[in-house]
Design a protein around this motif. Structure first.
Motif, PDB file in Angstrom:
ATOM      1  N   TYR A 147    -110.041  43.570  20.951  1.00 34.48           N
ATOM      2  CA  TYR A 147    -108.912  43.873  21.838  1.00 34.48           C
ATOM      3  C   TYR A 147    -108.494  42.642  22.633  1.00 34.48           C
ATOM      4  O   TYR A 147    -107.295  42.326  22.734  1.00 34.48           O
ATOM      5  N   SER A 148    -109.461  41.925  23.185  1.00 34.62           N
ATOM      6  CA  SER A 148    -109.141  40.737  23.995  1.00 34.62           C
ATOM      7  C   SER A 148    -108.621  39.587  23.151  1.00 34.62           C
ATOM      8  O   SER A 148    -107.953  38.680  23.667  1.00 34.62           O
ATOM      9  N   SER A 206    -110.584  51.467  30.312  1.00 36.46           N
ATOM     10  CA  SER A 206    -109.208  50.995  30.469  1.00 36.46           C
ATOM     11  C   SER A 206    -108.665  50.409  29.164  1.00 36.46           C
ATOM     12  O   SER A 206    -107.496  50.618  28.810  1.00 36.46           O
ATOM     13  N   SER A 207    -109.523  49.709  28.425  1.00 37.79           N
ATOM     14  CA  SER A 207    -109.093  49.142  27.141  1.00 37.79           C
ATOM     15  C   SER A 207    -108.808  50.235  26.117  1.00 37.79           C
ATOM     16  O   SER A 207    -107.818  50.178  25.380  1.00 37.79           O
ATOM     17  N   THR A 209    -107.928  53.352  26.731  1.00 41.81           N
ATOM     18  CA  THR A 209    -106.693  54.035  27.120  1.00 41.81           C
ATOM     19  C   THR A 209    -105.469  53.200  26.759  1.00 41.81           C
ATOM     20  O   THR A 209    -104.456  53.739  26.288  1.00 41.81           O
ATOM     21  N   ALA A 210    -105.564  51.883  26.940  1.00 42.56           N
ATOM     22  CA  ALA A 210    -104.440  51.001  26.611  1.00 42.56           C
ATOM     23  C   ALA A 210    -104.145  51.024  25.117  1.00 42.56           C
ATOM     24  O   ALA A 210    -102.973  51.008  24.698  1.00 42.56           O
ATOM     25  N   ILE A 211    -105.187  51.072  24.299  1.00 41.55           N
ATOM     26  CA  ILE A 211    -104.987  51.138  22.842  1.00 41.55           C
ATOM     27  C   ILE A 211    -104.291  52.426  22.456  1.00 41.55           C
ATOM     28  O   ILE A 211    -103.342  52.435  21.656  1.00 41.55           O
ATOM     29  N   GLU A 213    -102.386  54.346  24.322  1.00 46.63           N
ATOM     30  CA  GLU A 213    -101.014  54.372  24.845  1.00 46.63           C
ATOM     31  C   GLU A 213    -100.067  53.508  24.015  1.00 46.63           C
ATOM     32  O   GLU A 213     -98.890  53.834  23.864  1.00 46.63           O
ATOM     33  N   SER A 214    -100.577  52.407  23.472  1.00 48.57           N
ATOM     34  CA  SER A 214     -99.706  51.498  22.725  1.00 48.57           C
ATOM     35  C   SER A 214     -99.598  51.857  21.244  1.00 48.57           C
ATOM     36  O   SER A 214     -98.521  51.732  20.648  1.00 48.57           O
ATOM     37  N   SER A 277    -101.567  62.010  26.127  1.00 48.92           N
ATOM     38  CA  SER A 277    -100.846  61.025  25.313  1.00 48.92           C
ATOM     39  C   SER A 277    -100.444  61.615  23.977  1.00 48.92           C
ATOM     40  O   SER A 277     -99.361  61.322  23.446  1.00 48.92           O
TER      41      SER A 277
END
Length: 388
Positions: A147-148, A206-207, A209-211, A213-214, A277
């Protein structure tokens, strides 16, 4: 293994390799990969489970831990990248635990260089890279690394570059197209699998959830047609309809298609756990895709149900071998030898196309006979299709 690792360490420390040394390094990497594959096969076989073999495996594991930093350095050279990456993937999956190999990768692996390799859409190395990413994505630390390092952006770009080839995935004439065009089905399916593994590993962080959402709107809006095609199940004929429909008109499906469906279902089930989501994304999806997702999730949530035996004599699923790997395992005998469920139903539909007519005759004779022998032999390929 010691010989190969010593040679690799010596050559990797040289800044400029002459052509002959470059060839030697390739040979050493190939030798190392073959040794690792042999030890991996021995590990997963039941040939020897005594105390001595356990000690030998412990020695191999310790040796691979020392080789890992050397292989990470070898990745920086384009000529050695894929051999090194294949060896690393084998080591991670067969010989070391994540808590052991993760710190080594974090300190020595040049992830950005590997990401750049992912952008070469004409490279045969992309499936190797994706399989490696799938291995490390199954751990929380590995998923964070991906991810990073911008894996999601690289994956979107890769899918965009492969758009024309992806457009024929799910085509009713896919088996004939495969003979003419190299379809990057591995890229699409492995991409879904890596995203699924990342979401599973990162959970509610948080990572993670970000994945979600995107990628949820990306898959179910921008790539909705590919998701829909991957979820398009084969047409299983009823007994009455099958008598009226000639075999030539019956659609067939490839083993690669079944794997695509599996990867898509796994991703859908994982994303659906993030309910808020998921509801938002599915509301904005096209109606056919939305209805298919709802019906599939409802069916999956029912759990296992025992189906009664079918009296259909023709294969309920036509899945003949299409790829070289399919034909290789089609020549091998069954390793499960089960007469239940799909293991009994899959063999008649898993023979090469020229043999379909003879299989049809065998099935009709079998329907009139009282013998209990199988009209079509079970193979390793039919086992794989049944499992899939």
């Amino acid at each position: 293994m010691k010989c190969a690792s010593s040679g690799l360490k010596l050559l990797s420390e040289l800044k400029l390799l002459p052509s002959k040394a470059n060839l030697i390094m390739k040979l050493l990497l190939t030798l190392l990969l073959l040794v690792l594959q042999s030890n991996s096969l021995n590990l997963h076989s039941n040939v020897a489970a005594d105390e001595g073999s356990g000690k030998d495996f412990s020695k191999v594991s310790n040796a691979t831990l020392g080789i890992l930093p050397i292989l990470c350095n070898c990745i920086a050279t384009s000529e050695h990248c894929m051999l090194s990456l294949s060896a690393i993937d084998l080591i991670l999956g067969s010989f070391l635990m994540p808590r052991t190999w993760l710190p080594v990768l974090q300190n020595h692996l040049q992830m950005q260089f590997v990401m750049l390799k992912l952008q070469d859409k004409n490279s045969s190395s992309i499936p190797i890279i994706m399989k490696f990413f799938l291995t490390i994505a199954q751990t929380r630390g590995g998923a964070e690394m991906l991810y990073s390092s911008g894996f999601l952006s690289s994956l979107r770009l890769l899918f965009a570059q492969s758009g024309e080839a992806f457009s024929i995935i799910g085509s009713p004439n896919l088996s004939s197209i495969c003979e003419k065009v190299e379809i990057p089905q591995d890229i699409w399916g492995l991409g879904l699998a890596v995203v699924t593994a990342m979401v599973q590993s990162l959970g509610d962080s948080s990572s993670g959830t970000a994945i979600v959402e995107s990628m949820m709107p990306y898959f179910f809006s921008e790539k909705a047609h590919l998701i829909f095609n991957s979820l398009d199940a084969p047409d299983f004929p009823s007994e009455d309809h099958d008598k009226k429909r000639p075999r030539a008109q019956r659609p067939s499906i490839s083993f690669a298609n079944l794997k695509e469906t599996e990867h898509t279902l796994m991703l859908m089930c994982e994303l659906a756990k993030h309910w808020n989501s998921w509801i938002k994304a599915i509301k904005n999806a096209d109606k056919p895709l939305r209805e298919k997702c709802i019906h599939l999730l409802a069916f999956i949530s029912r759990g296992n149900q025992r189906l009664g035996e079918s009296t259909i004599r023709s294969p309920p699923l036509l899945c003949p071998p299409t790829l070289k790997e399919d034909f290789e395992i089609c020549s091998k005998p069954s390793y499960i030898n089960s007469k239940n469920g799909w293991f009994a139903l899959s063999p008649p539909g898993c023979v090469p196309k020229p043999k379909m007519s003879s299989v049809s005759n065998a099935l009709s004779i079998y329907g009139q006979a009282t013998e209990t022998t199988d009209p079509v032999p079970k193979t390793c390929f039919s086992d794989a299709v049944a499992v899939q």
